[in-house]
Write a protein that holds these residues in place. Sequence first.
Motif, mmCIF file in Angstrom:
data_model
loop_
_atom_site.group_PDB
_atom_site.id
_atom_site.type_symbol
_atom_site.label_atom_id
_atom_site.label_comp_id
_atom_site.label_asym_id
_atom_site.label_seq_id
_atom_site.Cartn_x
_atom_site.Cartn_y
_atom_site.Cartn_z
ATOM 1 N N VAL A 79 0.809 -1.226 0.000
ATOM 2 C CA VAL A 79 0.000 0.000 0.000
ATOM 3 C C VAL A 79 0.836 1.268 0.000
ATOM 4 O O VAL A 79 0.548 2.217 -0.727
ATOM 5 N N VAL A 80 1.894 1.327 0.801
ATOM 6 C CA VAL A 80 2.660 2.558 0.985
ATOM 7 C C VAL A 80 3.503 2.867 -0.252
ATOM 8 O O VAL A 80 4.196 1.995 -0.784
ATOM 9 N N ALA A 81 3.429 4.110 -0.709
ATOM 10 C CA ALA A 81 4.260 4.575 -1.823
ATOM 11 C C ALA A 81 5.627 4.982 -1.263
ATOM 12 O O ALA A 81 5.741 5.990 -0.567
ATOM 13 N N VAL A 82 6.647 4.180 -1.563
ATOM 14 C CA VAL A 82 7.979 4.428 -1.015
ATOM 15 C C VAL A 82 8.500 5.786 -1.439
ATOM 16 O O VAL A 82 9.194 6.470 -0.670
ATOM 17 N N ASP A 83 8.169 6.233 -2.656
ATOM 18 C CA ASP A 83 8.673 7.527 -3.117
ATOM 19 C C ASP A 83 8.171 8.672 -2.254
ATOM 20 O O ASP A 83 8.851 9.693 -2.104
ATOM 21 N N GLN A 84 6.977 8.520 -1.669
ATOM 22 C CA GLN A 84 6.476 9.568 -0.777
ATOM 23 C C GLN A 84 7.272 9.601 0.526
ATOM 24 O O GLN A 84 7.525 10.674 1.083
ATOM 25 N N VAL A 85 7.669 8.439 1.020
ATOM 26 C CA VAL A 85 8.510 8.392 2.224
ATOM 27 C C VAL A 85 9.869 9.010 1.923
ATOM 28 O O VAL A 85 10.409 9.797 2.712
ATOM 29 N N ARG A 135 -0.426 -0.434 6.495
ATOM 30 C CA ARG A 135 -1.825 -0.831 6.662
ATOM 31 C C ARG A 135 -2.220 -1.710 5.476
ATOM 32 O O ARG A 135 -2.554 -1.201 4.410
ATOM 33 N N GLU A 136 -2.160 -3.019 5.658
ATOM 34 C CA GLU A 136 -2.497 -3.930 4.579
ATOM 35 C C GLU A 136 -4.008 -4.173 4.535
ATOM 36 O O GLU A 136 -4.634 -4.391 5.579
ATOM 37 N N PRO A 137 -4.626 -4.153 3.363
ATOM 38 C CA PRO A 137 -6.073 -4.408 3.277
ATOM 39 C C PRO A 137 -6.393 -5.862 3.614
ATOM 40 O O PRO A 137 -5.671 -6.778 3.216
ATOM 41 N N VAL A 138 -7.467 -6.041 4.385
ATOM 42 C CA VAL A 138 -7.922 -7.395 4.731
ATOM 43 C C VAL A 138 -9.324 -7.656 4.219
ATOM 44 O O VAL A 138 -9.798 -8.790 4.263
ATOM 45 N N GLY A 157 -10.212 -1.087 10.152
ATOM 46 C CA GLY A 157 -11.284 -0.385 9.474
ATOM 47 C C GLY A 157 -10.866 0.902 8.802
ATOM 48 O O GLY A 157 -11.718 1.697 8.396
ATOM 49 N N VAL A 158 -9.560 1.124 8.667
ATOM 50 C CA VAL A 158 -9.056 2.326 8.003
ATOM 51 C C VAL A 158 -8.969 2.070 6.499
ATOM 52 O O VAL A 158 -8.443 1.042 6.064
ATOM 53 N N GLN A 159 -9.492 3.009 5.718
ATOM 54 C CA GLN A 159 -9.446 2.847 4.269
ATOM 55 C C GLN A 159 -8.023 3.021 3.761
ATOM 56 O O GLN A 159 -7.357 4.014 4.044
#
Length: 264
Positions: A79-85, A135-138, A157-159
């Motif tokens: 989910v996380v965009a590494v370039d943003q980090v 935050r991995e989607p489940v 429950g976080v989108q």
Amino acid sequence: MTTYTVGRFSGPVRPAVVSTTSRERFAERARARRNLARRQVVGAAAGVVGVGALGWLLLLSPVLALDVTQLEVTGAGTVVAVDQVVAVVHERAGTPLPRLDTVGLRDQVLEVPGVREARVVRQWPRGLAVQLVSREPVAAVPEEAPATGLVLLDEQGVQVGRADAAPAGLPVVDVPVGDERTLSAVLHVLEQLPPDLLGQVASVAAASQDTVTMQLRDGGPRIDWGSAEQTPLKLAVLAALRAAPEAAGASVFDVSAPQMPITK
């Protein structure tokens, strides 16, 4: 009185007198005090110079400045965009590591979408490690009308995303619109499932937090789970039921009351 032997003569000899008058002795003491003061001043000045040099080296020198090419980012998941980090860290490029505000940097990294937890660690002399928990989607939950897509939620429950169709391996959740308690119960059940069983779940439905039902993939059985309570016992009972020869071909496994399971 000290006795010395010189040649053939042996007898008391007075030690040499450095100063023979009080004026000379006073002058000697004054010189000694001046020499001591000079040594103290030189020592203090050397200490100040040493401290200043060390401070410059640690706080201002490029020797310990953050080099963003030595940045290591782990735990980004799907989910996380590494370039943003990386962009967040780039704002601190060139900052000496002793001066780097790792707490403030961590807070900024937490603002990147999909980041659940973060830890920032200095890697001397010029590197940095950013360790993430993403935050991995489940579950995929249908959007409210008139939208036709799916909202991807993590276990809290976080989108964390959106999709037009359920991603492979992600169960679709059907709960009453706006019923946060029921949705939370479903997510809590999914969170506790072992990966092998979770991967078999095609969809989950619940009319209330006590009526969670899961449908397995590829025409597999339906599992009536009930509430999110007693999950370890329910998992053990379900595994035993599915392994029992007499339950082969069953279309329903009801473990909502794990002490009295039912197969159909």
